[in-house]
Design a protein around this motif. Structure first.
Motif, PDB file in Angstrom:
ATOM      1  N   ALA A   5      55.819 -50.107 -32.919  1.00  0.00           N
ATOM      2  CA  ALA A   5      56.017 -48.928 -33.762  1.00  0.00           C
ATOM      3  C   ALA A   5      54.845 -47.962 -33.623  1.00  0.00           C
ATOM      4  N   LEU A   6      53.639 -48.485 -33.591  1.00  0.00           N
ATOM      5  CA  LEU A   6      52.460 -47.639 -33.456  1.00  0.00           C
ATOM      6  C   LEU A   6      52.441 -46.925 -32.107  1.00  0.00           C
ATOM      7  N   ILE A   7      52.800 -47.625 -31.044  1.00  0.00           N
ATOM      8  CA  ILE A   7      52.855 -47.009 -29.711  1.00  0.00           C
ATOM      9  C   ILE A   7      53.858 -45.866 -29.692  1.00  0.00           C
ATOM     10  N   LEU A   8      55.029 -46.086 -30.279  1.00  0.00           N
ATOM     11  CA  LEU A   8      56.052 -45.037 -30.303  1.00  0.00           C
ATOM     12  C   LEU A   8      55.624 -43.844 -31.152  1.00  0.00           C
ATOM     13  N   VAL A   9      54.934 -44.103 -32.251  1.00  0.00           N
ATOM     14  CA  VAL A   9      54.437 -43.002 -33.080  1.00  0.00           C
ATOM     15  C   VAL A   9      53.387 -42.201 -32.314  1.00  0.00           C
ATOM     16  N   ILE A  10      52.529 -42.878 -31.572  1.00  0.00           N
ATOM     17  CA  ILE A  10      51.520 -42.190 -30.763  1.00  0.00           C
ATOM     18  C   ILE A  10      52.192 -41.340 -29.687  1.00  0.00           C
ATOM     19  N   ILE A  11      53.205 -41.883 -29.030  1.00  0.00           N
ATOM     20  CA  ILE A  11      53.950 -41.112 -28.029  1.00  0.00           C
ATOM     21  C   ILE A  11      54.551 -39.869 -28.671  1.00  0.00           C
ATOM     22  N   TRP A  16      54.511 -34.003 -29.634  1.00  0.00           N
ATOM     23  CA  TRP A  16      54.444 -32.839 -30.533  1.00  0.00           C
ATOM     24  C   TRP A  16      53.216 -31.980 -30.245  1.00  0.00           C
ATOM     25  N   LEU A  17      52.103 -32.606 -29.879  1.00  0.00           N
ATOM     26  CA  LEU A  17      50.913 -31.852 -29.497  1.00  0.00           C
ATOM     27  C   LEU A  17      51.208 -30.960 -28.291  1.00  0.00           C
ATOM     28  N   LEU A  18      51.868 -31.535 -27.299  1.00  0.00           N
ATOM     29  CA  LEU A  18      52.218 -30.766 -26.103  1.00  0.00           C
ATOM     30  C   LEU A  18      53.196 -29.639 -26.420  1.00  0.00           C
ATOM     31  N   ILE A  19      54.144 -29.914 -27.307  1.00  0.00           N
ATOM     32  CA  ILE A  19      55.088 -28.874 -27.712  1.00  0.00           C
ATOM     33  C   ILE A  19      54.348 -27.757 -28.441  1.00  0.00           C
ATOM     34  N   PHE A  24      55.819 -27.530 -24.141  1.00  0.00           N
ATOM     35  CA  PHE A  24      56.281 -28.460 -23.113  1.00  0.00           C
ATOM     36  C   PHE A  24      56.690 -29.763 -23.782  1.00  0.00           C
ATOM     37  N   ASP A  25      57.947 -30.141 -23.626  1.00  0.00           N
ATOM     38  CA  ASP A  25      58.477 -31.373 -24.208  1.00  0.00           C
ATOM     39  C   ASP A  25      58.455 -32.456 -23.139  1.00  0.00           C
ATOM     40  N   LEU A  26      57.457 -33.320 -23.184  1.00  0.00           N
ATOM     41  CA  LEU A  26      57.279 -34.360 -22.185  1.00  0.00           C
ATOM     42  C   LEU A  26      58.445 -35.346 -22.177  1.00  0.00           C
ATOM     43  N   VAL A  27      58.910 -35.744 -23.341  1.00  0.00           N
ATOM     44  CA  VAL A  27      60.018 -36.700 -23.418  1.00  0.00           C
ATOM     45  C   VAL A  27      61.268 -36.119 -22.764  1.00  0.00           C
ATOM     46  N   ALA A  28      61.583 -34.881 -23.073  1.00  0.00           N
ATOM     47  CA  ALA A  28      62.756 -34.250 -22.467  1.00  0.00           C
ATOM     48  C   ALA A  28      62.574 -34.082 -20.968  1.00  0.00           C
ATOM     49  N   ALA A  29      61.356 -33.760 -20.540  1.00  0.00           N
ATOM     50  CA  ALA A  29      61.101 -33.587 -19.111  1.00  0.00           C
ATOM     51  C   ALA A  29      61.278 -34.892 -18.348  1.00  0.00           C
TER      52      ALA A  29
END
Length: 65
Positions: A5-11, A16-19, A24-29
């Protein structure tokens, strides 16, 4: 479970920082071909959201060190 859970929250936080800084949405990219509509991207967003909900319990954890 807590570490996952902590790893996913950090991701999610890094995404969100990148957005916020670069639009830039890293997950979508990575998982959605540059679009938030991609199936895999939606799965990742859902997992990050669930991890955030699980992480709420960390606020009330009595094992603080």
């Amino acid at each position: 479970m807590k570490k996952l859970a902590l790893i996913l929250v950090i991701i999610g936080a890094i995404n969100w920082l990148l957005i916020g800084l670069f639009q830039f949405d890293l997950v979508a990219a990575i998982f959605g071909g540059g679009s938030q509509e991609g199936t895999f991207a939606r799965i990742i967003y859902t997992l990050v959201g669930i991890a955030g909900i699980i992480s709420i319990s960390f606020l009330f954890d009595s094992n603080d060190r």
